[in-house]
Motif scaffolding. Structure first.
Motif, mmCIF file in Angstrom:
data_model
loop_
_atom_site.group_PDB
_atom_site.id
_atom_site.type_symbol
_atom_site.label_atom_id
_atom_site.label_comp_id
_atom_site.label_asym_id
_atom_site.label_seq_id
_atom_site.Cartn_x
_atom_site.Cartn_y
_atom_site.Cartn_z
ATOM 1 N N HIS A 144 2.882 8.747 -0.522
ATOM 2 C CA HIS A 144 3.386 7.425 -0.928
ATOM 3 C C HIS A 144 2.506 6.514 -0.993
ATOM 4 N N LEU A 145 1.237 6.629 -1.062
ATOM 5 C CA LEU A 145 0.008 5.701 -1.261
ATOM 6 C C LEU A 145 -0.087 5.210 -2.458
ATOM 7 N N MET B 12 1.010 -1.277 0.020
ATOM 8 C CA MET B 12 -0.077 0.031 0.087
ATOM 9 C C MET B 12 0.654 1.087 -0.186
ATOM 10 N N LEU B 13 1.940 1.330 0.640
ATOM 11 C CA LEU B 13 2.746 2.441 0.901
ATOM 12 C C LEU B 13 4.125 2.101 0.221
ATOM 13 N N ASN B 14 4.693 3.057 -0.735
ATOM 14 C CA ASN B 14 5.698 3.073 -1.269
ATOM 15 C C ASN B 14 7.003 3.470 -0.009
ATOM 16 N N HIS B 15 8.138 3.138 -0.196
ATOM 17 C CA HIS B 15 9.014 3.613 0.491
ATOM 18 C C HIS B 15 8.785 3.284 1.862
ATOM 19 N N LEU B 16 8.447 1.909 2.383
ATOM 20 C CA LEU B 16 7.962 1.564 3.443
ATOM 21 C C LEU B 16 9.058 1.713 4.650
ATOM 22 N N ASN B 17 10.259 1.423 4.556
ATOM 23 C CA ASN B 17 11.389 1.540 5.370
ATOM 24 C C ASN B 17 11.285 3.160 6.009
ATOM 25 N N LEU B 18 11.208 4.058 5.204
ATOM 26 C CA LEU B 18 10.890 5.433 5.729
ATOM 27 C C LEU B 18 9.723 5.473 6.525
ATOM 28 N N HIS B 19 8.610 4.968 6.148
ATOM 29 C CA HIS B 19 7.471 5.159 7.351
ATOM 30 C C HIS B 19 7.666 4.187 8.398
ATOM 31 N N ARG B 20 8.173 3.289 8.389
ATOM 32 C CA ARG B 20 8.560 2.364 9.460
ATOM 33 C C ARG B 20 9.460 3.058 10.576
ATOM 34 N N THR B 21 10.439 4.078 9.948
ATOM 35 C CA THR B 21 11.377 4.833 10.826
ATOM 36 C C THR B 21 10.423 5.861 11.419
ATOM 37 N N LEU B 22 9.484 6.518 10.801
ATOM 38 C CA LEU B 22 8.868 7.644 11.426
ATOM 39 C C LEU B 22 7.885 7.014 12.258
ATOM 40 N N TRP B 23 7.062 5.732 12.028
ATOM 41 C CA TRP B 23 6.459 5.153 13.179
ATOM 42 C C TRP B 23 7.215 4.955 14.393
ATOM 43 N N GLY B 24 8.372 4.479 14.231
ATOM 44 C CA GLY B 24 9.110 3.911 15.599
ATOM 45 C C GLY B 24 9.449 5.168 16.198
ATOM 46 N N LEU B 25 9.794 6.344 15.592
ATOM 47 C CA LEU B 25 10.306 7.470 16.173
ATOM 48 C C LEU B 25 9.060 8.393 16.918
ATOM 49 N N SER B 26 7.926 8.109 16.224
ATOM 50 C CA SER B 26 6.814 8.755 16.960
ATOM 51 C C SER B 26 6.434 7.843 18.281
ATOM 52 N N GLY B 27 6.657 6.418 17.815
ATOM 53 C CA GLY B 27 6.165 5.658 19.184
ATOM 54 C C GLY B 27 7.236 5.983 20.395
ATOM 55 N N THR C 56 6.373 15.155 14.148
ATOM 56 C CA THR C 56 6.681 13.694 13.679
ATOM 57 C C THR C 56 5.485 12.948 12.927
ATOM 58 N N VAL C 57 4.391 12.970 14.034
ATOM 59 C CA VAL C 57 3.212 12.320 13.401
ATOM 60 C C VAL C 57 2.607 13.106 12.178
ATOM 61 N N PHE C 58 2.465 14.091 12.295
ATOM 62 C CA PHE C 58 1.906 14.965 11.245
ATOM 63 C C PHE C 58 2.551 14.724 9.808
ATOM 64 N N TRP C 59 3.770 14.750 9.894
ATOM 65 C CA TRP C 59 4.744 14.487 8.561
ATOM 66 C C TRP C 59 4.538 12.946 8.247
ATOM 67 N N ALA C 60 4.201 12.202 9.141
ATOM 68 C CA ALA C 60 4.416 10.848 8.977
ATOM 69 C C ALA C 60 3.051 10.495 8.300
ATOM 70 N N LEU C 61 1.896 11.308 8.449
ATOM 71 C CA LEU C 61 0.898 11.217 7.597
ATOM 72 C C LEU C 61 0.687 11.834 6.605
ATOM 73 N N VAL C 62 1.405 12.907 6.292
ATOM 74 C CA VAL C 62 1.570 13.555 4.983
ATOM 75 C C VAL C 62 2.388 12.767 4.104
ATOM 76 N N SER C 63 3.411 12.152 4.537
ATOM 77 C CA SER C 63 4.439 11.278 3.809
ATOM 78 C C SER C 63 3.283 10.148 3.357
ATOM 79 N N ALA C 64 2.750 9.449 4.215
ATOM 80 C CA ALA C 64 1.627 8.344 3.764
ATOM 81 C C ALA C 64 0.817 8.644 2.768
ATOM 82 N N GLY C 65 0.426 9.979 2.804
ATOM 83 C CA GLY C 65 -0.508 10.271 1.636
ATOM 84 C C GLY C 65 0.072 10.401 0.510
#
Length: 277
Positions: free
Chosen positions: A121-122, A1-16, A110-119
């Motif tokens: 890279h969808l 679903m998401l391109n560049h998934l490793n980037l998103h996983r990094t943002l998720w981990g940082l947010s968490g 971090t969360v805001f830009w994680a959501l923007v990046s998800a949009g």
């Protein structure tokens, strides 16, 4: 679903990780809210931190376990990010100037830009989602019910303030976050789901995860009031429990019944069959 998934996983981990620090510190030392949160709101702050810690641990798990083929994990992660955007948006907008405020800003950013990046890279081509028609209509109806309820409710509360010019001291962030972000998202994704559009089918369960986590924290806040020597209010507890249960049921039904098909895989399977024919 998401391109560049490793980037998103990094943002998720940082947010968490940032949320574990903020929520864990507040749960360990509730006195951090002294002088910045009124006494009647302390149970709500406690419950929100408790749910934020659970959401953060969930994000850390998803950051470590999600793979490209695990689309439903990605959907759930977006829902948890949405909850943290709302929860820490409250602290940022309400000017919770304690020792953690810079961490609140970091989480919100971090969360805001994680959501923007998800949009951004969808993927628009894969996978192809499908949901049974009856369940699709039920899910879309449950989503559109939220703006139909909360737009009139919040606007009705704002109009007297607009007439008098009165500025309330707390919880004004709810108007901003709901009217500008959450309710439009429910409205848009419900309409897309009604139309059987892939974006609505994929992202609506994320909104249900956000809604459940957020409203359940309100129910927990009511339930823990006796710990803080305050009376429990059934009139506030049961509607919050009922709405959070609605979000949970709709989200689980939608996500578990969502069928995801990789068109490229289907095509590759058909080619040998056609060649043989």
């Amino acid at each position: 679903m998401l391109n560049h998934l490793n980037l998103h996983r990094t943002l998720w981990g940082l947010s968490g990780a940032l949320t574990v620090v903020a929520a864990g510190t507040a749960l360990w030392n509730p006195g951090i809210y002294d002088r910045i949160v009124s006494q009647e709101l302390i149970p709500g702050a406690f419950s929100q931190d408790l749910l934020s810690l659970v959401a953060a641990l969930g994000l850390l798990y998803l950051a470590s376990s999600t793979r490209p083929e695990r689309v439903k994990h990605q959907i759930l992660a977006l829902g948890l990010l949405g909850y943290l955007f709302y929860a820490y948006g409250i602290y940022v907008i309400e000017r919770a100037y304690n020792g953690l405020y810079l961490v609140y800003l970091a989480i919100f950013t971090t969360v805001f830009w994680a959501l923007v990046s998800a949009g951004a890279h969808l993927r628009l081509d894969q996978p192809t989602p499908a949901l049974p028609r009856t369940l699709r209509l039920v899910s879309a109806s449950g989503a559109i019910l939220q703006p139909l309820i909360f737009y009139p409710l919040w606007i009705g509360m704002l109009l007297p303030l607009m007439r008098t010019g009165e500025q309330i001291d707390s919880l004004y962030s709810i108007f901003i976050l709901d009217l500008c972000f959450v309710m439009p998202a429910f409205l848009i994704l419900s309409l897309l789901t009604f139309r059987n559009h892939r974006t609505g089918l994929l992202l609506l369960p994320a909104l249900y995860a956000l809604g459940f986590t957020l409203i359940f924290s309100l129910a927990v806040g009511e339930r823990v009031k006796p710990i803080f020597n305050m009376p429990l209010s059934p009139e506030a507890l049961w509607p919050a429990l009922g709405l959070s249960l609605l979000f949970l049921v709709l989200g689980v039904l939608h996500l578990t019944n969502l069928r995801l098909t990789n068109t490229a895989t289907q095509t590759s399977r058909l080619i040998p069959r056609q060649s043989a024919e």
